[in-house]
Write an enzyme that holds these catalytic residues in place. Structure first.
Site, mmCIF file in Angstrom:
data_model
loop_
_atom_site.group_PDB
_atom_site.id
_atom_site.type_symbol
_atom_site.label_atom_id
_atom_site.label_comp_id
_atom_site.label_asym_id
_atom_site.label_seq_id
_atom_site.Cartn_x
_atom_site.Cartn_y
_atom_site.Cartn_z
ATOM 1 N N THR A 1 0.745 -1.507 -0.010
ATOM 2 C CA THR A 1 0.151 -0.316 0.585
ATOM 3 C C THR A 1 0.806 1.341 0.317
ATOM 4 O O THR A 1 0.661 2.520 -0.365
ATOM 5 C CB THR A 1 -1.003 0.038 1.346
ATOM 6 N N ARG A 2 2.585 1.115 0.572
ATOM 7 C CA ARG A 2 2.826 2.663 0.872
ATOM 8 C C ARG A 2 3.847 2.830 -0.935
ATOM 9 O O ARG A 2 3.784 3.830 -0.680
ATOM 10 C CB ARG A 2 3.794 2.502 1.701
ATOM 11 N N MET A 3 3.507 2.030 -2.019
ATOM 12 C CA MET A 3 3.794 2.567 -3.322
ATOM 13 C C MET A 3 2.858 2.846 -3.809
ATOM 14 O O MET A 3 3.336 3.780 -4.884
ATOM 15 C CB MET A 3 3.724 1.215 -4.026
#
Length: 337
Positions: free
Chosen positions: A16-18
């Site tokens: 998700t942090r991408m």
């Protein structure tokens, strides 16, 4: 007697942090999906066969694995890293050892894995985990060791006390374990933690309770084992692989006037005494002969250059053969199509 090794690559997460719709392991680092780099390192370390755990965008991930002899294993529910490894039990049947890797660590080297394997066998360990020391350990599992430096357990960031969070030696997420121990131990792991997941890290404490030998292999170069979790780290990984490849070419006799701004694909051989100016990009299987000169800001894709070819600044060449001694004027745009 050589021991057979099965590999498990964890590649089911979304990342998700991408901030991306694409599965994290499919993001390209130095011309290929990052999971390809991990698989090539495993193959280079004499892993006999690999299972890749897939989940998020499984069809796309499986399609990207088409060039590798691997077994995709579906993790239907994301119940933790321990659960992901358990899903691959059948795929590892018959192996003596299991090497567990993360699909988002594209900087891992085959020689690093081989050194860890050699230590595991030499020490006759049941479980060996890779660690490293970082300045900012936030987000990583901490290594809990006794006074003799022997690993007792791994505590995840969200479950750690303030004192434990000050520890700078972290879990690199790479494990080598005897197969029988690994899957027996994982069936004993519960979900009594802040995430409610089956933590792979819990096998360390289980091994110690059983009196099994647990070793750690501390890698001195932290960058090699850290995962890619953001676009910033993606760029850093790309730059590191670019730097490694450029260094290899320089050691074979190629001159880089500005290595940090020069990008050469791994499928592009270049002859000695060739000079590359800054801002050059060479890719798509381009072959460059000896004593060539590629001036600033050129892009070459799928070209073949004989010896002594000069390509003038700001040229873009897609395909085509250029015989020895050819001089391509600056600002040339040419396509073989």
């Amino acid at each position: 007697m050589p021991r057979s090794i099965a590999g498990i690559v964890l590649a089911a997460g979304k990342g998700t942090r991408m901030k991306s719709e694409r599965a994290k392991v499919l993001h390209e680092v130095f011309f290929r999906p990052m999971v390809h780099h991990v698989l090539e390192a495993a193959i280079g370390a004499s892993v006999d066969r690999c299972a890749v755990i897939v989940g998020h965008q499984r069809e796309a991930v499986c399609a990207a694995l088409a060039g590798f002899n691997v077994t995709p294993v579906v993790q239907e529910e994301q119940l933790g890293t321990g659960h992901a490894v358990l899903c691959a039990e059948q795929a590892c049947a018959g192996a003596d050892l299991v090497l567990i890797l993360c699909g988002d660590t594209p900087l891992i080297r085959a020689e690093t894995l081989q050194a860890m394997l050699d230590t595991h066998c030499r020490q006759q360990a049941t479980l060996t985990l890779m660690t490293t020391v970082v300045e900012e350990p936030f987000g990583y599992g901490r290594i809990l060791a006794d006074a003799q430096g022997m690993v007792q357990a791994i505590v995840e960031e969200k479950d750690a006390t303030g004192e434990q969070r000050a520890i700078r030696e972290i879990n690199a997420g790479i494990y080598l374990a005897d197969r029988n121990f690994l899957f027996t131990a994982l069936r004993q792991v519960g979900t009594d933690n802040s995430q409610g997941e089956v933590y792979l890290t819990d096998i360390v404490a289980i091994a110690n309770r059983q009196g099994a030998r647990v070793e750690k292999w501390c890698h001195p170069q932290a960058i090699d084992v850290l995962g890619v979790n953001s676009r910033v780290e993606l760029a850093q990984a790309h730059a590191t692989l670019q730097q490694r490849h450029n260094r290899t070419l320089m050691l074979t006799g190629v001159t880089f006037e500005a290595p940090a701004t020069t990008l050469v694909g791994p499928d592009c051989p270049i002859g000695g005494d060739t000079v590359l100016h800054g801002g050059v990009r060479i890719e798509g299987g381009t072959v460059i002969g000896r004593a060539c000169r590629i001036e600033a800001n050129c892009v070459l894709r799928g070209c073949r250059l004989g010896d002594g070819v000069t390509v003038g600044a700001n040229s873009v060449l897609h395909g085509g053969d250029f015989s020895a001694g050819t001089i391509v004027p600056p600002l040339t745009a040419r396509s073989a199509d």
